[in-house]
Design a protein around this motif. Sequence first.
Motif, PDB file in Angstrom:
ATOM      1  N   THR A   1      46.501  78.481 -56.608  1.00 55.70           N
ATOM      2  CA  THR A   1      46.934  76.897 -56.479  1.00 55.70           C
ATOM      3  C   THR A   1      48.014  76.699 -57.365  1.00 55.70           C
ATOM      4  OG1 THR A   1      45.540  76.420 -58.191  1.00 55.70           O
ATOM      5  CG2 THR A   1      44.468  76.223 -56.182  1.00 55.70           C
ATOM      6  N   ILE A   2      48.889  75.780 -57.052  1.00 55.06           N
ATOM      7  CA  ILE A   2      50.168  75.532 -57.738  1.00 55.06           C
ATOM      8  C   ILE A   2      50.437  74.206 -58.323  1.00 55.06           C
ATOM      9  CG2 ILE A   2      51.360  77.306 -56.454  1.00 55.06           C
ATOM     10  CD1 ILE A   2      52.643  75.134 -54.668  1.00 55.06           C
ATOM     11  N   ASP A   3      49.155  73.407 -58.231  1.00 56.65           N
ATOM     12  CA  ASP A   3      49.280  72.199 -58.876  1.00 56.65           C
ATOM     13  C   ASP A   3      49.161  72.530 -60.316  1.00 56.65           C
ATOM     14  OD1 ASP A   3      46.297  71.472 -59.753  1.00 56.65           O
ATOM     15  OD2 ASP A   3      46.402  72.715 -58.014  1.00 56.65           O
ATOM     16  N   ILE A   4      49.301  71.286 -61.164  1.00 57.34           N
ATOM     17  CA  ILE A   4      49.219  71.597 -62.653  1.00 57.34           C
ATOM     18  C   ILE A   4      48.093  70.971 -63.054  1.00 57.34           C
ATOM     19  CG2 ILE A   4      50.331  70.883 -64.882  1.00 57.34           C
ATOM     20  CD1 ILE A   4      51.631  72.980 -63.511  1.00 57.34           C
ATOM     21  N   VAL A   5      47.201  70.021 -62.395  1.00 57.56           N
ATOM     22  CA  VAL A   5      46.126  69.650 -62.902  1.00 57.56           C
ATOM     23  C   VAL A   5      45.087  70.484 -63.160  1.00 57.56           C
ATOM     24  CG1 VAL A   5      44.124  67.953 -62.293  1.00 57.56           C
ATOM     25  CG2 VAL A   5      46.498  67.431 -61.463  1.00 57.56           C
ATOM     26  N   THR A   6      44.951  71.680 -62.153  1.00 59.93           N
ATOM     27  CA  THR A   6      44.122  72.891 -62.353  1.00 59.93           C
ATOM     28  C   THR A   6      44.458  73.618 -63.544  1.00 59.93           C
ATOM     29  OG1 THR A   6      44.002  72.899 -60.012  1.00 59.93           O
ATOM     30  CG2 THR A   6      43.224  74.759 -61.218  1.00 59.93           C
ATOM     31  N   GLN A   7      45.683  73.627 -64.080  1.00 61.45           N
ATOM     32  CA  GLN A   7      46.048  74.439 -65.076  1.00 61.45           C
ATOM     33  C   GLN A   7      45.635  73.556 -66.507  1.00 61.45           C
ATOM     34  OE1 GLN A   7      47.619  77.615 -64.644  1.00 61.45           O
ATOM     35  NE2 GLN A   7      47.123  76.883 -62.428  1.00 61.45           N
ATOM     36  N   LEU A   8      45.498  72.371 -66.763  1.00 60.52           N
ATOM     37  CA  LEU A   8      45.372  71.479 -67.633  1.00 60.52           C
ATOM     38  C   LEU A   8      44.179  72.200 -68.693  1.00 60.52           C
ATOM     39  CD1 LEU A   8      46.156  68.053 -66.422  1.00 60.52           C
ATOM     40  CD2 LEU A   8      47.523  69.709 -67.436  1.00 60.52           C
ATOM     41  N   SER A   9      42.813  72.144 -67.808  1.00 58.91           N
ATOM     42  CA  SER A   9      41.478  72.553 -68.382  1.00 58.91           C
ATOM     43  C   SER A   9      41.603  74.021 -68.571  1.00 58.91           C
ATOM     44  CB  SER A   9      40.293  72.339 -67.437  1.00 58.91           C
ATOM     45  OG  SER A   9      40.373  72.979 -66.486  1.00 58.91           O
ATOM     46  N   LEU A  10      42.239  74.857 -67.707  1.00 63.72           N
ATOM     47  CA  LEU A  10      42.381  76.196 -68.195  1.00 63.72           C
ATOM     48  C   LEU A  10      43.137  76.487 -69.608  1.00 63.72           C
ATOM     49  CD1 LEU A  10      43.347  77.943 -64.737  1.00 63.72           C
ATOM     50  CD2 LEU A  10      41.227  78.312 -66.084  1.00 63.72           C
ATOM     51  N   VAL A  11      44.294  75.735 -69.664  1.00 67.15           N
ATOM     52  CA  VAL A  11      44.890  75.937 -71.090  1.00 67.15           C
ATOM     53  C   VAL A  11      44.063  75.677 -72.149  1.00 67.15           C
ATOM     54  CG1 VAL A  11      46.725  75.020 -72.489  1.00 67.15           C
ATOM     55  CG2 VAL A  11      47.118  75.270 -70.118  1.00 67.15           C
ATOM     56  N   GLY A  12      43.344  74.795 -72.216  1.00 62.80           N
ATOM     57  CA  GLY A  12      42.300  74.252 -73.345  1.00 62.80           C
ATOM     58  C   GLY A  12      41.227  75.367 -73.394  1.00 62.80           C
ATOM     59  N   LYS A  13      40.632  75.628 -72.442  1.00 60.20           N
ATOM     60  CA  LYS A  13      39.613  76.724 -72.271  1.00 60.20           C
ATOM     61  C   LYS A  13      39.958  78.031 -72.904  1.00 60.20           C
ATOM     62  CE  LYS A  13      37.037  74.032 -68.737  1.00 60.20           C
ATOM     63  NZ  LYS A  13      36.849  73.844 -67.375  1.00 60.20           N
ATOM     64  N   ILE A  14      40.913  78.564 -72.101  1.00 59.90           N
ATOM     65  CA  ILE A  14      41.609  80.045 -72.580  1.00 59.90           C
ATOM     66  C   ILE A  14      41.936  79.974 -74.005  1.00 59.90           C
ATOM     67  CG2 ILE A  14      43.237  81.499 -72.102  1.00 59.90           C
ATOM     68  CD1 ILE A  14      42.957  80.729 -69.147  1.00 59.90           C
ATOM     69  N   GLN A  15      42.887  78.944 -74.220  1.00 58.86           N
ATOM     70  CA  GLN A  15      43.330  79.115 -75.555  1.00 58.86           C
ATOM     71  C   GLN A  15      42.159  79.005 -76.855  1.00 58.86           C
ATOM     72  OE1 GLN A  15      46.383  80.064 -76.789  1.00 58.86           O
ATOM     73  NE2 GLN A  15      47.009  80.567 -74.416  1.00 58.86           N
ATOM     74  N   LYS A  16      41.394  77.927 -76.644  1.00 59.42           N
ATOM     75  CA  LYS A  16      40.352  77.700 -77.453  1.00 59.42           C
ATOM     76  C   LYS A  16      39.395  79.016 -77.652  1.00 59.42           C
ATOM     77  CE  LYS A  16      39.717  72.909 -76.501  1.00 59.42           C
ATOM     78  NZ  LYS A  16      39.782  71.986 -77.678  1.00 59.42           N
ATOM     79  N   LEU A  17      39.498  79.719 -76.722  1.00 55.99           N
ATOM     80  CA  LEU A  17      38.463  80.898 -76.586  1.00 55.99           C
ATOM     81  C   LEU A  17      39.301  81.998 -77.289  1.00 55.99           C
ATOM     82  CD1 LEU A  17      35.757  82.500 -75.643  1.00 55.99           C
ATOM     83  CD2 LEU A  17      37.026  82.829 -73.298  1.00 55.99           C
ATOM     84  N   PHE A  18      40.574  82.275 -76.949  1.00 53.35           N
ATOM     85  CA  PHE A  18      41.221  83.187 -77.519  1.00 53.35           C
ATOM     86  C   PHE A  18      41.431  83.151 -79.010  1.00 53.35           C
ATOM     87  CE2 PHE A  18      45.962  84.334 -78.377  1.00 53.35           C
ATOM     88  CZ  PHE A  18      45.660  85.551 -78.173  1.00 53.35           C
ATOM     89  N   GLN A  19      41.591  81.818 -79.428  1.00 55.86           N
ATOM     90  CA  GLN A  19      41.732  81.615 -80.921  1.00 55.86           C
ATOM     91  C   GLN A  19      40.324  81.543 -81.644  1.00 55.86           C
ATOM     92  OE1 GLN A  19      44.919  81.154 -82.753  1.00 55.86           O
ATOM     93  NE2 GLN A  19      45.629  82.150 -80.941  1.00 55.86           N
TER      94      GLN A  19
END
Length: 448
Positions: free
Chosen positions: A311-329
Motif C-alpha cells: 500500500t502506498i498511502d501514509i495512513v497505514t504507515q502511521l500506526s506501524l511507525v508507533g508499533k515498530i519503534q516502541k517494540l524496537f526500543q
Amino acid sequence: MSNLLFYNAAILTIDPEYRTYENGFICIQGDRIEAIGPSQAMTDLGDFAAYRKIDCGGKIIMPGMINTHCHMSMMVFRSLADDVPDRLRRYLFPLEARAMNRELAVTGARYAMAELLLGGVTTVYDAYYFEDDIAEAVAASGMRGVLSETVMNTPTPSAAQPYGGIPYTRNFVKKWQGHPRVMPAVNCHALYTNDTEHLRECHRIAADHDVTMCMHVAEMDFEQQKCRDEFGLTPVGYLHQIGILDERFLAAHAINVDDQDIDILADCGVNVSYNAGSNAKSAKGVAPVAKMMAKGIPVSLGTDGPMSGNTIDIVTQLSLVGKIQKLFQNDRSLFPPREILRMATINGAKALRMDHLVGSLERGKRADMVIFETDSVNMSPIYDPSAAIVYSANPSNVWATIVDGEILMENRKLLTLNFESAKQDLLRSCQKIEAIAKTLDREIATHN
Ligand SMILES: [Zn+2]
C-alpha cells in the motif's frame, strides 16, 4: 477555483506549537490558507458570501500527508513475488527489463495516484523510469509531486545505455523546474548500482539546479558488504567521503546506520525517509529512528513502491511507525501520535525542502490538506484526534483531499482522475505481466 470555507471541524494545524482547534474553521482563497482558527472567531471575518461553505460536522482536518519515497509505476507489479529472497536482484530487475515500458509506467502511476489521493497523500516523491511522462500525469491530476528519473550503471527500461538516466535527468530538470506543483529531482538508485564518478555527477546536477537528490542508502546487506570490502567504510561513511551528503540529500531507508553514521547525517543536514512497512516486510531491519530524530534529523515517512510495501498511502504507515519503534526500543512512551503526525506532514515537507509552502496549516501557506470522516465504526470514540488518526483510522476514512486549494477527492470520489479508466488500464496490463512473471517463477525454481 472557488474559495472554500470549512467549519465545524477538529483541526490539527501541525504548526510549530501543534495548535489544535476542537471546533475550528479554515478559509481558503485560491491556493492559499487565508484564515484559520476557532469557529467562534469566524464571524469577525465577514459573511463569506463568495465562498463555498462546508459544514464538516465534526470531521478532522489536518495538513496533507507527504509520501517521501515511492515508485508509483511499480503498481503494475503489486503482489508479485512478495516472499522471494533477494527479490531485487533475482526477480525485480529481470522483470522490469522484460516488462516495463512507457505505457506501463504511466498506467501504474495513474492508478497509484488514485490510491494516494484516496488515502490523503497530497505530495509524493517518486523515482522511476519515463519520469517525464509521469510528470505529465501528475501535473494533470492536480497532485503535488517531486519526481526523478532513476540513474543506474546498466541499461534501464527508459535508457539503452548505462547511466542513460543522467542525460535524461539534465533535460528533465530543465523542463520541469518552475512548475507550480511538479518539482524535478535527481535520483541515484543506490551505491551498488552507481560508481563514485557518476554519484558525484548526479550530485553536481542537484547542486547546479538546487534540487533534491535521493538515493536508497544503508538498506541492503550486500550494500554494507560492498562498502566494507571496497572502501573499508559504511555506506554513509562512503557517501560522506566522496562529498555528496548535504541538505539537498534525501536518504531512503537508512536502516543500517550506526551512531557515527547518524552524526554524519545530522552534521550534513541530510533528510531521511523512513519506510516502516516496506522495511518490515523485507526483513531488512529496523531503522534507528529515535536516535536520528534525537540528533535533529527530520525523519519523514515513505512507503517505497507498491511491490515492496504493497500500500502506498501514509495512513497505514502511521500506526506501524508507533508499533515498530516502541517494540524496537522496548519503550511504550516513545513516538506519541503528535510526533508521528509531524513525520507524516511537516517533516516530509522539510525532506523535500518545501516546508515554507506546505506541511502545516498556517495562514499564507498553500492549502494542501486532508479531511477524515468520523462516522465509521472504527472512528469512535475520539478523545484525542491525533491518536484517532494514528491508531484508529485507515485510509478509507479519508473524506477529502485538497491540493493548492483544489478539491481532488471529495466523499471518496476522485474529481481529477478517472478511477474506472485507470483501473481498466491497470487490469489490462496485468495479463501480459502475469505471463512474464510465471516464466520468472519457473527460472527461479530451476536455479534453486
Ligand atoms: Zn525504493
